[in-house]
Design a protein around this motif. Structure first.
Motif, PDB file in Angstrom:
ATOM      1  N   VAL A  49       0.586  -1.148   0.241  1.00  0.00           N
ATOM      2  CA  VAL A  49       0.084   0.337  -0.312  1.00  0.00           C
ATOM      3  C   VAL A  49       0.941   1.318   0.248  1.00  0.00           C
ATOM      4  O   VAL A  49       0.832   1.954  -0.686  1.00  0.00           O
ATOM      5  CB  VAL A  49      -0.511   0.017   1.219  1.00  0.00           C
ATOM      6  CG1 VAL A  49      -1.806   1.342   1.577  1.00  0.00           C
ATOM      7  CG2 VAL A  49      -2.153  -0.979   1.297  1.00  0.00           C
ATOM      8  N   LYS A  68       0.867   4.148  -2.712  1.00  0.00           N
ATOM      9  CA  LYS A  68       0.216   6.042  -2.759  1.00  0.00           C
ATOM     10  C   LYS A  68       1.277   6.633  -3.039  1.00  0.00           C
ATOM     11  O   LYS A  68       1.039   7.969  -2.444  1.00  0.00           O
ATOM     12  CB  LYS A  68       0.221   5.634  -0.231  1.00  0.00           C
ATOM     13  CG  LYS A  68      -1.004   5.386  -0.458  1.00  0.00           C
ATOM     14  CD  LYS A  68      -1.399   5.244   1.345  1.00  0.00           C
ATOM     15  CE  LYS A  68      -2.927   4.943   2.186  1.00  0.00           C
ATOM     16  NZ  LYS A  68      -3.327   4.457   3.140  1.00  0.00           N
ATOM     17  N   LYS A  95      -6.753   4.211  -5.818  1.00  0.00           N
ATOM     18  CA  LYS A  95      -7.629   3.129  -4.775  1.00  0.00           C
ATOM     19  C   LYS A  95      -6.232   1.539  -4.592  1.00  0.00           C
ATOM     20  O   LYS A  95      -5.482   1.518  -5.160  1.00  0.00           O
ATOM     21  CB  LYS A  95      -8.767   2.564  -5.259  1.00  0.00           C
ATOM     22  CG  LYS A  95     -10.064   3.506  -5.580  1.00  0.00           C
ATOM     23  CD  LYS A  95     -10.783   2.986  -5.737  1.00  0.00           C
ATOM     24  CE  LYS A  95     -12.567   3.499  -5.818  1.00  0.00           C
ATOM     25  NZ  LYS A  95     -12.867   4.030  -6.488  1.00  0.00           N
ATOM     26  N   THR A  96      -5.492   1.449  -3.476  1.00  0.00           N
ATOM     27  CA  THR A  96      -4.519   1.140  -3.103  1.00  0.00           C
ATOM     28  C   THR A  96      -5.089  -0.506  -3.389  1.00  0.00           C
ATOM     29  O   THR A  96      -3.842  -1.273  -3.763  1.00  0.00           O
ATOM     30  CB  THR A  96      -4.139   1.215  -1.636  1.00  0.00           C
ATOM     31  OG1 THR A  96      -5.553   1.108  -0.953  1.00  0.00           O
ATOM     32  CG2 THR A  96      -3.536   2.246  -1.834  1.00  0.00           C
ATOM     33  N   TRP A 145      -2.801   0.452 -11.571  1.00  0.00           N
ATOM     34  CA  TRP A 145      -3.496   1.877 -10.537  1.00  0.00           C
ATOM     35  C   TRP A 145      -3.021   3.028 -11.402  1.00  0.00           C
ATOM     36  O   TRP A 145      -2.059   3.316 -12.042  1.00  0.00           O
ATOM     37  CB  TRP A 145      -1.975   1.935  -9.125  1.00  0.00           C
ATOM     38  CG  TRP A 145      -3.064   1.043  -8.524  1.00  0.00           C
ATOM     39  CD1 TRP A 145      -3.644   0.506  -7.502  1.00  0.00           C
ATOM     40  CD2 TRP A 145      -1.661   0.249  -8.536  1.00  0.00           C
ATOM     41  NE1 TRP A 145      -3.268  -0.938  -6.742  1.00  0.00           N
ATOM     42  CE2 TRP A 145      -1.958  -1.342  -6.952  1.00  0.00           C
ATOM     43  CE3 TRP A 145      -0.774  -1.088  -9.284  1.00  0.00           C
ATOM     44  CZ2 TRP A 145      -1.381  -2.196  -6.991  1.00  0.00           C
ATOM     45  CZ3 TRP A 145      -0.580  -2.160  -9.839  1.00  0.00           C
ATOM     46  CH2 TRP A 145      -0.611  -2.604  -8.163  1.00  0.00           C
TER      47      TRP A 145
END
Length: 150
Positions: free
Chosen positions: A3, A7, A14-15, A33
């Motif tokens: 995660v 990030k 959205k992880t 992602w």
């Protein structure tokens, strides 16, 4: 993919990631992602391909590296790593894309990371994209070793 890595590379994404359907999930898995935060767009795609043997993976890796010119070796990731960054401009909007190929035993990990700034029309620096792609590749190889992906 951890995660924290997602990030840091794709703020606002959205992880969990979005898994891309594959014809054979035992051989190929891809997660991606993407997010637009303010005017900054980032996209990260991580693909795992499992070959029948270390030799098959070596051949596939060498073939893919030969197709991508202008890059360089990435030390300290898997059994072999290669990175290349390119800049494209479409309708005066710059996008910089980094691709990192890694061979780890009989697996190939392909990371694609790119970004654009829709306000300035400029792309992130080569250094930012290259370091981000390598960071993602290291996380992906670590995840491969622990048996998690996506």
């Amino acid at each position: 993919m951890p995660v924290a890595t997602v990030k840091s590379l794709v703020p606002g994404a959205k992880t969990a990631g979005k898994e891309i359907p594959s014809t054979d999930t035992s051989l190929r898995r891809t997660c991606s992602w993407n997010a637009l935060q303010g005017y900054d767009y980032r996209w990260l795609d991580v693909s795992f391909e499992i070959t029948g043997s270390d030799d098959a993976a070596k051949k596939e890796y060498q073939q893919r590296v030969a197709e991508k010119s202008g890059g360089g070796e990435v030390p300290g990731v898997g059994d072999a790593g290669y990175s290349v960054v390119n800049l494209t401009t479409e309708s005066k909007q710059e996008t910089r894309e980094g691709v990192v190929l890694v061979r780890a035993s009989n697996a190939l990990v392909v990371v694609t990371y790119n970004g654009s700034d829709f306000e300035s029309k400029k792309a992130p620096s080569t250094d930012e994209i290259n370091k981000g792609a390598i960071k993602a590749a290291k996380s992906a190889v670590a995840a491969l070793g622990s048996g998690t992906s996506g």
